[in-house]
Design a protein around this motif. Structure first.
Motif, short mmCIF file in Angstrom:
data_model
loop_
_atom_site.label_atom_id
_atom_site.label_comp_id
_atom_site.label_asym_id
_atom_site.label_seq_id
_atom_site.Cartn_x
_atom_site.Cartn_y
_atom_site.Cartn_z
N GLY A 192 -39.51 -88.64 -17.93
CA GLY A 192 -39.36 -89.30 -19.22
C GLY A 192 -38.33 -90.41 -19.17
O GLY A 192 -38.53 -91.49 -19.75
N ILE A 193 -37.23 -90.17 -18.45
CA ILE A 193 -36.19 -91.20 -18.34
C ILE A 193 -36.69 -92.38 -17.51
O ILE A 193 -36.50 -93.55 -17.87
N SER A 194 -37.35 -92.09 -16.40
CA SER A 194 -37.87 -93.17 -15.55
C SER A 194 -38.97 -93.95 -16.27
O SER A 194 -39.13 -95.15 -16.04
N ASP A 195 -39.71 -93.27 -17.13
CA ASP A 195 -40.72 -93.97 -17.94
C ASP A 195 -40.09 -95.10 -18.74
O ASP A 195 -40.65 -96.20 -18.85
N ILE A 196 -38.93 -94.82 -19.32
CA ILE A 196 -38.25 -95.82 -20.15
C ILE A 196 -37.90 -97.04 -19.31
O ILE A 196 -38.12 -98.19 -19.72
N VAL A 197 -37.37 -96.79 -18.12
CA VAL A 197 -36.96 -97.90 -17.25
C VAL A 197 -38.17 -98.73 -16.84
O VAL A 197 -38.17 -99.97 -16.95
N ILE A 198 -39.23 -98.06 -16.38
CA ILE A 198 -40.40 -98.78 -15.89
C ILE A 198 -41.12 -99.50 -17.02
O ILE A 198 -41.57 -100.65 -16.87
N THR A 250 -39.91 -100.61 -19.88
CA THR A 250 -39.14 -101.77 -20.34
C THR A 250 -39.20 -102.90 -19.33
O THR A 250 -39.39 -104.07 -19.68
N TRP A 251 -39.04 -102.56 -18.08
CA TRP A 251 -39.11 -103.55 -17.01
C TRP A 251 -40.48 -104.22 -17.00
O TRP A 251 -40.60 -105.45 -16.89
N SER A 252 -41.51 -103.41 -17.15
CA SER A 252 -42.88 -103.94 -17.16
C SER A 252 -43.13 -104.83 -18.37
O SER A 252 -43.73 -105.90 -18.26
N ASP A 253 -42.66 -104.40 -19.54
CA ASP A 253 -42.86 -105.20 -20.76
C ASP A 253 -42.17 -106.56 -20.66
O ASP A 253 -42.65 -107.57 -21.18
N ARG A 254 -41.01 -106.59 -20.00
CA ARG A 254 -40.20 -107.81 -19.97
C ARG A 254 -40.50 -108.71 -18.78
O ARG A 254 -40.05 -109.85 -18.74
N SER A 255 -41.20 -108.20 -17.79
CA SER A 255 -41.41 -108.96 -16.57
C SER A 255 -42.21 -110.24 -16.83
O SER A 255 -43.11 -110.27 -17.67
N ARG A 271 -33.91 -107.84 -25.65
CA ARG A 271 -33.29 -106.88 -26.53
C ARG A 271 -32.89 -105.66 -25.72
O ARG A 271 -33.52 -105.30 -24.73
N ASN A 272 -31.85 -104.99 -26.17
CA ASN A 272 -31.41 -103.77 -25.51
C ASN A 272 -32.52 -102.73 -25.56
O ASN A 272 -33.13 -102.49 -26.61
N VAL A 273 -32.78 -102.09 -24.41
CA VAL A 273 -33.91 -101.17 -24.33
C VAL A 273 -33.76 -100.01 -25.30
O VAL A 273 -34.74 -99.58 -25.93
N TRP A 274 -32.54 -99.49 -25.43
CA TRP A 274 -32.36 -98.35 -26.32
C TRP A 274 -32.58 -98.76 -27.77
O TRP A 274 -33.05 -97.96 -28.58
N LYS A 275 -32.24 -100.01 -28.08
CA LYS A 275 -32.50 -100.50 -29.43
C LYS A 275 -33.99 -100.61 -29.68
O LYS A 275 -34.48 -100.28 -30.77
N MET A 276 -34.73 -101.05 -28.65
CA MET A 276 -36.19 -101.15 -28.80
C MET A 276 -36.81 -99.77 -28.99
O MET A 276 -37.71 -99.58 -29.81
N ILE A 277 -36.33 -98.80 -28.22
CA ILE A 277 -36.85 -97.44 -28.36
C ILE A 277 -36.53 -96.89 -29.75
O ILE A 277 -37.37 -96.25 -30.39
N VAL A 332 -46.03 -106.31 -37.40
CA VAL A 332 -44.82 -106.32 -38.23
C VAL A 332 -43.65 -106.98 -37.51
O VAL A 332 -42.92 -107.79 -38.09
N SER A 333 -43.47 -106.66 -36.22
CA SER A 333 -42.28 -107.13 -35.49
C SER A 333 -42.53 -108.40 -34.69
O SER A 333 -41.58 -109.09 -34.31
N GLY A 334 -43.79 -108.68 -34.38
CA GLY A 334 -44.10 -109.83 -33.54
C GLY A 334 -43.91 -109.57 -32.07
O GLY A 334 -43.98 -110.49 -31.25
N ARG A 335 -43.70 -108.30 -31.68
CA ARG A 335 -43.45 -107.97 -30.27
C ARG A 335 -44.55 -107.05 -29.74
O ARG A 335 -44.93 -106.09 -30.39
N GLN A 336 -45.01 -107.36 -28.53
CA GLN A 336 -45.97 -106.51 -27.84
C GLN A 336 -45.18 -105.49 -27.02
O GLN A 336 -44.57 -105.83 -26.02
N ARG A 337 -45.20 -104.22 -27.46
CA ARG A 337 -44.38 -103.20 -26.80
C ARG A 337 -45.22 -102.01 -26.37
O ARG A 337 -44.84 -100.86 -26.53
N GLN A 338 -46.40 -102.33 -25.80
CA GLN A 338 -47.29 -101.25 -25.39
C GLN A 338 -46.65 -100.35 -24.34
O GLN A 338 -46.87 -99.14 -24.31
N GLY A 339 -45.85 -100.97 -23.44
CA GLY A 339 -45.19 -100.17 -22.41
C GLY A 339 -44.23 -99.16 -23.00
O GLY A 339 -44.18 -98.00 -22.56
#
Length: 457
Positions: A64-70, A72-77, A218-224, A355-362
């Motif tokens: 679950g923790i590694s999911d967050i890292v990957i 976010t990294w994938s969404d922002r790449s 944006r900070n990943v934890w803020k996005m979550i 609503v937010s204008g952000r694609q955050r599927q990851g």
């Protein structure tokens, strides 16, 4: 043709078939792990049940923790090779070493065994995260209708039916052989190498859509926090947790139920195959019912069936194998309905993007998998400690307390979880409040609104 193409239909088709092709051998490995690894670890590797349960729980939490890292990294790449594709390639290649989780060197002490298995779990979860999060995010991005997104959840399981059947019978035979580790060694190694080979072969065909989201970092934890702040999302993942807990409870307990409660170890594969084949075939029937019932109603019907299954599990010692077989078939029908929750998740991601204008599927896929992992972790931890505290004896006759623990792990706790899930799902009002369609046709017979789109005025 480059890696980035502005053609959602092409990207969807390529993603779907790449996922299907490379997932078939991984499904074989995953089937053995889900259905047999717990009892393999306790009865073959001779690790204490509490240790096995704790290792599985820790690995799921790490995942679950590694999911967050990957995610976010994938969404922002930003890369000419795409946001998702590089991760998918690395994860596919890492799968070549999954065999280490099953085949341990001779002469290891108990602590060395635990460390070896621990590292194997971490490697497994890392490889699957690198591969699964980005590719399923691609499915959400490129699939635009309820049925397209649901197809991701039913086509791949359907295509893997032969592998699932073969692995279940092979796993049963391996557990009954004189040397289970040597028996599984050839196909565990092959099952690890094949995903990597297929990934290399098919990778050039995988494409992505151009990135369309705000570039503000944006900070990943803020996005979550923002993603979890979407009330519809919290409701969906709560129901997902309940079903994940239920499914994993059933899967982990089957070998123990048949070996120690019913004294029918020769029927382990039959039960697993019955469930999995029915689940995969019936998934298409549920898929066809989306225009008639809608996704929310389909998921609800599946949960009611799960509730009936778990309520009847305590009757199995009296009903015997015929009752257990019937419950496995009913569970397969119930499990087939779960494919819609992936599509419903995409609907929430679409709502958030609007609503937010952000694609955050990851990020959404991260939370989705995290919740499933927590459900699996809770199940593994509970089963391990229930067996340990009840006096479980590997490969021996079990006492009444242990028999009761095996039954309780697959009935009482899941009943509570599924009941809560049904209550939450009944209050899920995304489609009514936001003018979106869950795939159900309008009353006048016209097709419903496209998935993730505004319903017609």
């Amino acid at each position: 043709m480059g890696a980035i193409v502005d053609d959602p239909k092409l990207v969807y088709r390529r993603t779907l078939w790449f996922y299907a092709l490379t997932t078939i051998p991984l499904t074989a490995m995953g089937t053995f792990f889900t259905n047999f690894y717990f009892i393999y670890a306790t009865d073959v590797l001779l690790l204490a049940p509490a240790v096995v349960g704790s290792l599985i729980a820790f690995a799921r939490i790490y995942d679950g923790i590694s999911d967050i890292v990957i995610a976010t990294w994938s969404d922002r790449s930003e890369s000419r090779h795409g946001r998702r594709r590089p991760f998918i390639l690395v994860g596919g290649l890492m799968c070549s070493m999954l065999w280490v989780l099953f085949l341990l060197p001779d002469g290891l002490s108990n602590m060395q065994k635990i460390l070896w298995v621990f590292v194997g779990h971490i490697w497994l979860q890392t490889a699957l995260t690198l591969r699964s999060i980005p590719i399923r995010a691609l499915g959400i991005e490129s699939g635009k209708t309820a049925q397209q997104r649901t197809m991701f959840g039913i086509l791949i399981p359907f295509l893997t039916i032969p592998a699932v059947v073969a692995v279940n019978f092979a796993g049963q035979g391996a557990l009954q052989s004189d040397d289970p580790a040597a028996t599984i060694a050839p196909w565990v190694i092959a099952g690890s190498l094949l995903p990597a080979i297929l990934t290399l072969i098919a990778f050039p065909l995988l494409k992505e859509l151009p990135t369309r989201h705000r570039s503000v970092e944006r900070n990943v934890w803020k996005m979550i926090k923002e993603v979890l702040g979407v009330g519809y999302h919290r409701q969906l993942i709560a129901v997902q947790f309940a079903e994940s807990f239920a499914f994993t409870s059933l899967a982990f307990s089957v070998p123990y139920m048949l070996r120690y409660v019913l004294d029918r170890p020769d029927m382990i594969a039959v039960i697993f195959v019955t469930y999995l084949v029915i689940q995969r075939i019936v998934g298409f029937a549920w898929y066809k019912m989306i225009p008639r019932w809608g996704m929310r109603a389909i998921w609800s019907k599946g949960l009611w069936m799960w509730l009936l299954v778990f309520a009847c599990i305590p009757l199995v010692p009296w009903g015997g194998f015929p009752l257990y077989f019937a419950l496995a078939a009913l569970a397969g029908i119930a499990g087939g309905a779960a494919a819609v929750n992936y599509a419903m998740l995409g609907d929430i991601a679409d709502y958030d993007a609007r609503v937010s204008g952000r694609q955050r599927q990851g990020i959404y896929m991260t939370v989705y998998r995290l919740v499933g992992n927590i459900g699996g972790a809770a199940t593994g931890f509970a089963l391990g400690w229930l067996l340990q505290l009840s006096g479980y004896v590997p490969n021996g006759e079990q006492g009444e307390t242990t028999i009761a623990a095996i039954i309780a792990s697959s009935s009482l706790l899941p009943i509570i979880g599924v009941a809560i899930g049904l209550l939450i799902l009944s209050r899920y009002k995304l489609y009514e409040r936001e003018g979106m369609s869950d795939g159900k046709r309008e009353e006048d017979g016209a097709p419903g609104a496209g998935f993730g789109s505004r319903a017609p005025a």
